[in-house]
Design a protein around this motif. Structure first.
Motif, PDB file in Angstrom:
ATOM      1  N   SER A 134      23.514  42.682 -25.039  1.00 34.86           N
ATOM      2  CA  SER A 134      22.613  42.498 -24.098  1.00 34.86           C
ATOM      3  C   SER A 134      22.554  43.507 -23.218  1.00 34.86           C
ATOM      4  O   SER A 134      23.617  43.919 -22.651  1.00 34.86           O
ATOM      5  N   VAL A 135      21.416  43.962 -22.892  1.00 35.30           N
ATOM      6  CA  VAL A 135      21.308  45.022 -21.657  1.00 35.30           C
ATOM      7  C   VAL A 135      20.151  44.645 -20.533  1.00 35.30           C
ATOM      8  O   VAL A 135      19.229  44.206 -21.064  1.00 35.30           O
ATOM      9  N   ARG A 136      20.657  44.564 -19.575  1.00 34.59           N
ATOM     10  CA  ARG A 136      19.664  44.334 -18.459  1.00 34.59           C
ATOM     11  C   ARG A 136      18.849  45.449 -17.974  1.00 34.59           C
ATOM     12  O   ARG A 136      17.591  45.494 -17.489  1.00 34.59           O
ATOM     13  N   GLY A 137      19.367  46.551 -17.592  1.00 33.34           N
ATOM     14  CA  GLY A 137      18.709  47.967 -17.084  1.00 33.34           C
ATOM     15  C   GLY A 137      18.142  47.743 -15.915  1.00 33.34           C
ATOM     16  O   GLY A 137      17.370  48.566 -15.742  1.00 33.34           O
ATOM     17  N   ALA A 138      18.578  46.778 -15.043  1.00 35.57           N
ATOM     18  CA  ALA A 138      17.969  46.742 -13.732  1.00 35.57           C
ATOM     19  C   ALA A 138      18.378  47.334 -12.654  1.00 35.57           C
ATOM     20  O   ALA A 138      17.792  47.592 -11.534  1.00 35.57           O
ATOM     21  N   PHE A 174       8.324  53.565 -32.860  1.00 36.26           N
ATOM     22  CA  PHE A 174       8.480  53.214 -31.502  1.00 36.26           C
ATOM     23  C   PHE A 174       9.415  53.985 -30.663  1.00 36.26           C
ATOM     24  O   PHE A 174      10.489  54.469 -31.033  1.00 36.26           O
ATOM     25  N   ARG A 175       9.155  53.975 -29.329  1.00 38.31           N
ATOM     26  CA  ARG A 175      10.179  54.130 -28.183  1.00 38.31           C
ATOM     27  C   ARG A 175       9.916  53.349 -27.088  1.00 38.31           C
ATOM     28  O   ARG A 175       8.929  53.410 -26.365  1.00 38.31           O
ATOM     29  N   TRP A 176      11.161  52.633 -26.862  1.00 41.95           N
ATOM     30  CA  TRP A 176      11.366  51.490 -25.575  1.00 41.95           C
ATOM     31  C   TRP A 176      12.314  52.107 -24.650  1.00 41.95           C
ATOM     32  O   TRP A 176      13.290  52.659 -25.045  1.00 41.95           O
ATOM     33  N   SER A 177      12.014  52.006 -23.690  1.00 41.93           N
ATOM     34  CA  SER A 177      12.947  52.319 -22.640  1.00 41.93           C
ATOM     35  C   SER A 177      12.620  51.436 -21.161  1.00 41.93           C
ATOM     36  O   SER A 177      11.770  50.955 -21.078  1.00 41.93           O
ATOM     37  N   CYS A 178      13.963  51.688 -20.616  1.00 48.54           N
ATOM     38  CA  CYS A 178      13.935  50.833 -19.301  1.00 48.54           C
ATOM     39  C   CYS A 178      14.649  51.659 -18.357  1.00 48.54           C
ATOM     40  O   CYS A 178      15.757  52.090 -18.559  1.00 48.54           O
ATOM     41  N   HIS A 179      14.080  51.745 -17.012  1.00 47.25           N
ATOM     42  CA  HIS A 179      14.805  52.260 -16.062  1.00 47.25           C
ATOM     43  C   HIS A 179      14.669  51.259 -14.741  1.00 47.25           C
ATOM     44  O   HIS A 179      13.729  51.209 -14.240  1.00 47.25           O
ATOM     45  N   GLN A 180      15.827  50.983 -14.273  1.00 46.65           N
ATOM     46  CA  GLN A 180      15.857  50.145 -12.997  1.00 46.65           C
ATOM     47  C   GLN A 180      15.050  48.864 -13.281  1.00 46.65           C
ATOM     48  O   GLN A 180      14.326  48.590 -12.400  1.00 46.65           O
ATOM     49  N   GLY A 181      14.651  48.137 -14.404  1.00 47.94           N
ATOM     50  CA  GLY A 181      14.201  47.194 -14.500  1.00 47.94           C
ATOM     51  C   GLY A 181      12.656  47.311 -14.842  1.00 47.94           C
ATOM     52  O   GLY A 181      11.968  46.180 -15.180  1.00 47.94           O
ATOM     53  N   VAL A 182      12.169  48.633 -15.214  1.00 50.52           N
ATOM     54  CA  VAL A 182      10.841  48.909 -15.289  1.00 50.52           C
ATOM     55  C   VAL A 182      10.830  49.319 -17.011  1.00 50.52           C
ATOM     56  O   VAL A 182      11.412  50.112 -17.403  1.00 50.52           O
ATOM     57  N   SER A 183      10.235  48.496 -17.794  1.00 48.56           N
ATOM     58  CA  SER A 183      10.248  49.022 -19.062  1.00 48.56           C
ATOM     59  C   SER A 183       8.848  49.368 -19.770  1.00 48.56           C
ATOM     60  O   SER A 183       7.799  49.177 -19.097  1.00 48.56           O
TER      61      SER A 183
END
Length: 134
Positions: free
Chosen positions: A99-103, A117-126
């Motif tokens: 599990s990753v929160r990335g927030a 596909f390419r999914w990314s998250c930076h500081q909670g923005v997906s």
């Protein structure tokens, strides 16, 4: 195949085996964890990763150290879900859950399958890019 729901994307990685796990040493630049799967799928995480033996909230679930992430090599993905709130959950055939929160500040996570596909998250923005939308 990616399936989009109101709050998440189902990533269609079921059955994909983990071929390598890399954790750089302290003081090295780069992600804290890289998980490479077959078919060119790569997960990179800079920031906290929660690896458990069993579901995170299940009675008796045991958190494992990132050093124990090598246990994932050879396992196959049972489920991979990227949430629009920036979280990611992957379940493996070994019973492990990643599990990753990335927030938090400076936390990033990226999961990509080239050409799909390419999914990314930076500081909670997906952010999700699907099929050639790179």
């Amino acid at each position: 195949m990616i399936e989009e729901l109101a709050d998440r994307w189902l990533l269609g990685l079921t059955g994909t085996p983990v071929v390598a796990v890399h954790r750089p040493g302290h003081g090295q630049d780069g992600p804290d964890l890289t998980v490479t799967l077959a078919d060119g799928v790569v997960l990179t995480v800079s920031g906290p990763v929660l690896l458990t033996d069993g579901p995170v909230f299940a009675p008796g679930a045991a958190a494992l150290s990132v050093e124990e992430s090598d246990r994932l090599v050879g396992a196959t993905v049972r489920s991979a879900v990227a949430f629009k709130n920036g979280s990611l959950r992957m379940v493996f055939s070994t019973g492990h859950h990643l599990s990753v929160r990335g927030a938090g500040p400076g936390e990033t996570a990226r999961l990509q399958k080239p050409g799909v596909f390419r999914w990314s998250c930076h500081q909670g923005v997906s952010d999700m890019k699907i099929s050639g939308g790179f």
